[in-house]
Motif scaffolding. Structure first.
Motif, PDB file in Angstrom:
ATOM      1  N   LYS A 197      -9.378  26.993  60.231  1.00  0.00           N
ATOM      2  CA  LYS A 197      -8.273  26.144  59.805  1.00  0.00           C
ATOM      3  C   LYS A 197      -8.456  24.771  60.451  1.00  0.00           C
ATOM      4  N   ILE A 198      -7.734  23.792  59.946  1.00  0.00           N
ATOM      5  CA  ILE A 198      -7.722  22.493  60.596  1.00  0.00           C
ATOM      6  C   ILE A 198      -6.979  22.693  61.928  1.00  0.00           C
ATOM      7  N   PRO A 199      -7.573  22.289  63.043  1.00  0.00           N
ATOM      8  CA  PRO A 199      -6.993  22.624  64.350  1.00  0.00           C
ATOM      9  C   PRO A 199      -5.810  21.756  64.772  1.00  0.00           C
ATOM     10  N   PHE A 200      -5.118  21.194  63.819  1.00  0.00           N
ATOM     11  CA  PHE A 200      -3.890  20.459  64.101  1.00  0.00           C
ATOM     12  C   PHE A 200      -3.054  20.450  62.839  1.00  0.00           C
ATOM     13  N   GLU A 201      -1.770  20.162  62.992  1.00  0.00           N
ATOM     14  CA  GLU A 201      -0.869  20.184  61.847  1.00  0.00           C
ATOM     15  C   GLU A 201      -1.051  18.928  61.004  1.00  0.00           C
ATOM     16  N   ILE A 202      -1.116  19.111  59.704  1.00  0.00           N
ATOM     17  CA  ILE A 202      -1.195  17.997  58.768  1.00  0.00           C
ATOM     18  C   ILE A 202       0.127  17.962  58.022  1.00  0.00           C
ATOM     19  N   THR A 203       0.793  16.833  58.090  1.00  0.00           N
ATOM     20  CA  THR A 203       2.067  16.706  57.387  1.00  0.00           C
ATOM     21  C   THR A 203       1.973  15.561  56.392  1.00  0.00           C
ATOM     22  N   ALA A 204       2.783  15.632  55.386  1.00  0.00           N
ATOM     23  CA  ALA A 204       2.793  14.597  54.361  1.00  0.00           C
ATOM     24  C   ALA A 204       3.992  13.691  54.566  1.00  0.00           C
ATOM     25  N   SER A 205       3.723  12.431  54.687  1.00  0.00           N
ATOM     26  CA  SER A 205       4.811  11.480  54.819  1.00  0.00           C
ATOM     27  C   SER A 205       5.055  10.749  53.500  1.00  0.00           C
ATOM     28  N   GLU A 206       4.271  11.101  52.489  1.00  0.00           N
ATOM     29  CA  GLU A 206       4.442  10.481  51.175  1.00  0.00           C
ATOM     30  C   GLU A 206       5.719  10.995  50.521  1.00  0.00           C
ATOM     31  N   PRO A 207       6.384  10.137  49.747  1.00  0.00           N
ATOM     32  CA  PRO A 207       7.586  10.575  49.040  1.00  0.00           C
ATOM     33  C   PRO A 207       7.312  11.713  48.056  1.00  0.00           C
ATOM     34  N   PHE A 208       6.089  11.814  47.549  1.00  0.00           N
ATOM     35  CA  PHE A 208       5.759  12.862  46.584  1.00  0.00           C
ATOM     36  C   PHE A 208       6.074  14.239  47.149  1.00  0.00           C
ATOM     37  N   TYR A 209       5.854  14.428  48.439  1.00  0.00           N
ATOM     38  CA  TYR A 209       6.009  15.742  49.057  1.00  0.00           C
ATOM     39  C   TYR A 209       7.398  15.977  49.647  1.00  0.00           C
ATOM     40  N   ASN A 210       8.362  15.113  49.310  1.00  0.00           N
ATOM     41  CA  ASN A 210       9.695  15.336  49.873  1.00  0.00           C
ATOM     42  C   ASN A 210      10.310  16.599  49.268  1.00  0.00           C
ATOM     43  N   GLU A 211      11.330  17.121  49.926  1.00  0.00           N
ATOM     44  CA  GLU A 211      11.921  18.410  49.544  1.00  0.00           C
ATOM     45  C   GLU A 211      12.447  18.409  48.112  1.00  0.00           C
ATOM     46  N   SER A 212      13.094  17.334  47.721  1.00  0.00           N
ATOM     47  CA  SER A 212      13.662  17.241  46.380  1.00  0.00           C
ATOM     48  C   SER A 212      12.576  17.309  45.298  1.00  0.00           C
ATOM     49  N   ASN A 213      11.498  16.578  45.494  1.00  0.00           N
ATOM     50  CA  ASN A 213      10.421  16.576  44.501  1.00  0.00           C
ATOM     51  C   ASN A 213       9.707  17.921  44.460  1.00  0.00           C
ATOM     52  N   MET A 214       9.508  18.545  45.620  1.00  0.00           N
ATOM     53  CA  MET A 214       8.840  19.843  45.644  1.00  0.00           C
ATOM     54  C   MET A 214       9.692  20.892  44.932  1.00  0.00           C
ATOM     55  N   THR A 215      11.018  20.834  45.091  1.00  0.00           N
ATOM     56  CA  THR A 215      11.919  21.747  44.381  1.00  0.00           C
ATOM     57  C   THR A 215      11.798  21.550  42.885  1.00  0.00           C
ATOM     58  N   HIS A 216      11.766  20.292  42.457  1.00  0.00           N
ATOM     59  CA  HIS A 216      11.618  19.982  41.035  1.00  0.00           C
ATOM     60  C   HIS A 216      10.278  20.496  40.497  1.00  0.00           C
ATOM     61  N   LEU A 217       9.209  20.297  41.261  1.00  0.00           N
ATOM     62  CA  LEU A 217       7.887  20.760  40.827  1.00  0.00           C
ATOM     63  C   LEU A 217       7.845  22.289  40.695  1.00  0.00           C
ATOM     64  N   LYS A 218       8.439  22.999  41.661  1.00  0.00           N
ATOM     65  CA  LYS A 218       8.466  24.463  41.599  1.00  0.00           C
ATOM     66  C   LYS A 218       9.251  24.941  40.379  1.00  0.00           C
ATOM     67  N   LYS A 219      10.358  24.269  40.100  1.00  0.00           N
ATOM     68  CA  LYS A 219      11.158  24.609  38.918  1.00  0.00           C
ATOM     69  C   LYS A 219      10.343  24.398  37.647  1.00  0.00           C
ATOM     70  N   SER A 220       9.628  23.300  37.570  1.00  0.00           N
ATOM     71  CA  SER A 220       8.802  23.005  36.398  1.00  0.00           C
ATOM     72  C   SER A 220       7.682  24.024  36.238  1.00  0.00           C
ATOM     73  N   ILE A 221       7.065  24.416  37.336  1.00  0.00           N
ATOM     74  CA  ILE A 221       5.993  25.417  37.288  1.00  0.00           C
ATOM     75  C   ILE A 221       6.542  26.750  36.783  1.00  0.00           C
ATOM     76  N   ASN A 222       7.699  27.156  37.279  1.00  0.00           N
ATOM     77  CA  ASN A 222       8.320  28.402  36.813  1.00  0.00           C
ATOM     78  C   ASN A 222       8.633  28.349  35.321  1.00  0.00           C
ATOM     79  N   GLN A 223       9.099  27.202  34.823  1.00  0.00           N
ATOM     80  CA  GLN A 223       9.369  27.053  33.389  1.00  0.00           C
ATOM     81  C   GLN A 223       8.084  27.217  32.587  1.00  0.00           C
TER      82      GLN A 223
END
Length: 94
Positions: A45-71
């Motif tokens: 694994k990458i030996p440190f945590e990688i986090t996304a600070s981009e707006p694309f990965y914010n909680e609201s957008n990820m929820t929307h993407l998961k909903k779209s994938i399920n549809q």
């Protein structure tokens, strides 16, 4: 052990800063990246945590993407082909 050369592209200023820091650690860029590669292989694994600070990965957008994938999985929605476009810089390098 046979050695291979690896070429990477990195921002010039970042490279300078990294070389100064690695020098403070008593190593060069090759040694630093070798230590990193060995840790990745050893830990698988990458030996440190990688986090996304981009707006694309914010909680609201990820929820929307998961909903779209399920549809899409339920057959509701439209799939589109992805078209890759080379940027001007990569075209100039060829």
């Amino acid at each position: 052990m046979a050695l291979k050369t690896v070429n990477i592209r990195i921002d010039e200023e970042l490279k300078k800063q990294a070389e100064i820091l690695f020098s403070d650690f008593g190593m060069n860029m090759t040694t630093a990246f070798t230590i990193f590669a060995k840790a990745v292989v050893r830990e698988r694994k990458i030996p440190f945590e990688i986090t996304a600070s981009e707006p694309f990965y914010n909680e609201s957008n990820m929820t929307h993407l998961k909903k779209s994938i399920n549809q899409l999985k339920r057959g509701k929605g439209t799939m589109h082909n992805i078209v890759e476009v080379e940027d001007e810089q990569s075209m100039e390098e060829d």
